[in-house]
Design an enzyme around this catalytic site. Structure first.
Site, PDB file in Angstrom:
ATOM      1  N   GLU A  51     -13.190  -9.865  -8.074  1.00 57.06           N
ATOM      2  CA  GLU A  51     -13.082 -10.698  -6.874  1.00 57.06           C
ATOM      3  C   GLU A  51     -13.867 -11.988  -7.108  1.00 57.06           C
ATOM      4  O   GLU A  51     -15.076 -11.960  -7.305  1.00 57.06           O
ATOM      5  CB  GLU A  51     -13.605  -9.966  -5.639  1.00 57.06           C
ATOM      6  CG  GLU A  51     -13.556 -10.791  -4.367  1.00 57.06           C
ATOM      7  CD  GLU A  51     -12.198 -11.421  -4.117  1.00 57.06           C
ATOM      8  OE1 GLU A  51     -12.149 -12.663  -3.983  1.00 57.06           O
ATOM      9  OE2 GLU A  51     -11.183 -10.688  -4.068  1.00 57.06           O
ATOM     10  N   HIS A  56       0.808  -1.213   0.000  1.00 54.98           N
ATOM     11  CA  HIS A  56       0.000   0.000   0.000  1.00 54.98           C
ATOM     12  C   HIS A  56       0.842   1.264   0.000  1.00 54.98           C
ATOM     13  O   HIS A  56       0.405   2.301  -0.497  1.00 54.98           O
ATOM     14  CB  HIS A  56      -0.979  -0.033   1.169  1.00 54.98           C
ATOM     15  CG  HIS A  56      -2.014  -1.106   1.020  1.00 54.98           C
ATOM     16  ND1 HIS A  56      -2.649  -1.714   2.080  1.00 54.98           N
ATOM     17  CD2 HIS A  56      -2.528  -1.697  -0.112  1.00 54.98           C
ATOM     18  CE1 HIS A  56      -3.499  -2.619   1.627  1.00 54.98           C
ATOM     19  NE2 HIS A  56      -3.444  -2.625   0.309  1.00 54.98           N
ATOM     20  N   ASN A  81     -12.698 -14.191 -12.419  1.00 57.74           N
ATOM     21  CA  ASN A  81     -11.266 -14.416 -12.240  1.00 57.74           C
ATOM     22  C   ASN A  81     -10.490 -13.256 -12.876  1.00 57.74           C
ATOM     23  O   ASN A  81     -10.512 -13.088 -14.095  1.00 57.74           O
ATOM     24  CB  ASN A  81     -10.884 -15.753 -12.898  1.00 57.74           C
ATOM     25  CG  ASN A  81      -9.441 -16.123 -12.654  1.00 57.74           C
ATOM     26  OD1 ASN A  81      -8.562 -15.281 -12.604  1.00 57.74           O
ATOM     27  ND2 ASN A  81      -9.196 -17.415 -12.502  1.00 57.74           N
ATOM     28  N   GLY A  82      -9.817 -12.475 -12.066  1.00 67.93           N
ATOM     29  CA  GLY A  82      -9.097 -11.311 -12.571  1.00 67.93           C
ATOM     30  C   GLY A  82      -7.981 -11.667 -13.527  1.00 67.93           C
ATOM     31  O   GLY A  82      -7.679 -10.889 -14.449  1.00 67.93           O
ATOM     32  N   ASP A 114      -2.545  -9.063  -7.092  1.00 63.54           N
ATOM     33  CA  ASP A 114      -2.046  -9.649  -5.839  1.00 63.54           C
ATOM     34  C   ASP A 114      -2.868 -10.873  -5.443  1.00 63.54           C
ATOM     35  O   ASP A 114      -3.643 -10.843  -4.490  1.00 63.54           O
ATOM     36  CB  ASP A 114      -2.006  -8.609  -4.714  1.00 63.54           C
ATOM     37  CG  ASP A 114      -3.363  -8.036  -4.380  1.00 63.54           C
ATOM     38  OD1 ASP A 114      -4.245  -8.071  -5.248  1.00 63.54           O
ATOM     39  OD2 ASP A 114      -3.543  -7.570  -3.245  1.00 63.54           O
ATOM     40  N   HIS A 144      -7.587  -8.867  -7.824  1.00 63.20           N
ATOM     41  CA  HIS A 144      -7.946  -9.700  -6.665  1.00 63.20           C
ATOM     42  C   HIS A 144      -8.310  -8.752  -5.535  1.00 63.20           C
ATOM     43  O   HIS A 144      -7.531  -8.526  -4.602  1.00 63.20           O
ATOM     44  CB  HIS A 144      -6.787 -10.616  -6.275  1.00 63.20           C
ATOM     45  CG  HIS A 144      -6.401 -11.593  -7.354  1.00 63.20           C
ATOM     46  ND1 HIS A 144      -5.666 -11.225  -8.453  1.00 63.20           N
ATOM     47  CD2 HIS A 144      -6.669 -12.913  -7.493  1.00 63.20           C
ATOM     48  CE1 HIS A 144      -5.480 -12.286  -9.225  1.00 63.20           C
ATOM     49  NE2 HIS A 144      -6.081 -13.325  -8.663  1.00 63.20           N
ATOM     50  N   SER A 184      -6.741  -2.420  -0.959  1.00 64.37           N
ATOM     51  CA  SER A 184      -6.314  -1.636  -2.120  1.00 64.37           C
ATOM     52  C   SER A 184      -7.466  -0.922  -2.827  1.00 64.37           C
ATOM     53  O   SER A 184      -7.314   0.233  -3.251  1.00 64.37           O
ATOM     54  CB  SER A 184      -5.570  -2.544  -3.108  1.00 64.37           C
ATOM     55  OG  SER A 184      -4.469  -3.157  -2.483  1.00 64.37           O
TER      56      SER A 184
END
EC number: 2.1.1.266
Length: 285
Positions: A118, A19, A148-149, A169, A42, A100
């Protein structure tokens, strides 16, 4: 796959590094008037109550954000990070920790856009609820996908603004995530070569980690910064995370100098034993 919960790790040493980097990049993008997108592959639930049973299970925030909470004379980027979380909590008590998506939403301008992926069904529902509770003008900036990213990132590229920050991530609980990330980055760069990509990775005793980093370093026509923080000696049984890293593709030119100050400081104050160390490397064309 679905055993992973972001709240378990909210505010830990990995979040501090991730971050701090994200805030630096957002601040840099805000210096130019042109709008941009933030894409989070994610996303998690968005924001976390550190008093919740999930966060308190391991209380990882006590070895992360809590270590910096009251320290004076922080380096500039860490001060920005701590000040933001203090403002979020509206006082000296640390109760809430932003993921995030929340940080991006707070720092973006009205003309910027946020795209969140997500896959975890519970996290997705909480994320939707958290975003829907915001002012309508804010929630209109956000699109949330229960997908699914990795698979759907390329559908977002290139953004019409031709400016974007993409955060990747995953949990890496599935060993195939390491290979999938490299594949995803190759596809993303084919569609949007000039994008800024922030890749978080764990330091664990798996050869896949080092193979992934090696493959990322070999990607063509990019510049990169790689910052990794080891907080303790790896466990004898090979389990658990002993640190984490951020691999940033096409970083702002200001990021590497900033991390030259940040990384030694984090190494000193987030260390859990005498084996703490850091690495900071970069490549410029």
């Amino acid at each position: 796959m679905f055993s992973y919960r972001h709240a378990f790790h909210a505010g830990n040493h990995a979040d501090v590094l991730k971050h701090t980097v994200l805030l630096h990049v957002l601040d840099y993008f805000n210096r130019k008037p042109n709008p941009y997108w933030v894409i989070d592959t994610h996303a998690g639930a968005g924001i976390y109550d550190l008093g919740d049973e999930w966060a308190e299970k391991n209380a990882e925030f006590e070895t992360g954000i809590s270590r910096l909470w009251s320290l004076p004379n922080l380096p500039t980027d860490l001060q920005r990070y701590v000040d933001y979380i203090r403002d979020l909590n509206q006082g000296d008590d640390l109760q809430f920790y932003p993921g995030s998506p929340w940080i991006a939403l707070e720092y973006m301008r009205e003309k910027d856009r946020l795209r969140l992926f997500e896959l975890h069904p519970s996290e997705y529902e909480v994320l939707q609820d958290n975003i829907n509770q915001q002012d309508r003008s804010i929630s209109r900036q956000v699109s949330i996908f229960n997908k699914n990213g990795f698979s759907y990132l390329k559908s977002q590229l290139p953004p019409p603004t031709r400016r974007a920050i993409t955060l990747i991530d995953p949990s890496y609980e599935d060993k195939t995530d390491y290979r999938q990330l490299v594949k995803t980055m190759k596809e993303a760069l084919e569609r949007f070569q000039t994008g800024c990509y922030l890749i978080w990775y764990p330091l664990v005793q798996r050869k896949e980690v080092f193979e992934m980093i090696h493959q990322l370093e070999k990607l063509s026509n990019i510049e990169w910064v790689n910052a990794s923080l080891t907080i303790k000696k790896p466990s004898k049984d090979g389990y658990g995370m002993h640190g984490s890293g951020m691999f940033i593709i096409n970083p702002p030119y200001t990021l590497y100098p900033a991390l030259q100050t940040v990384m030694p400081y984090l190494c000193e104050h987030l260390a859990e034993d005498g084996h703490a160390s850091f690495s900071l490397t970069h490549f410029e064309r």
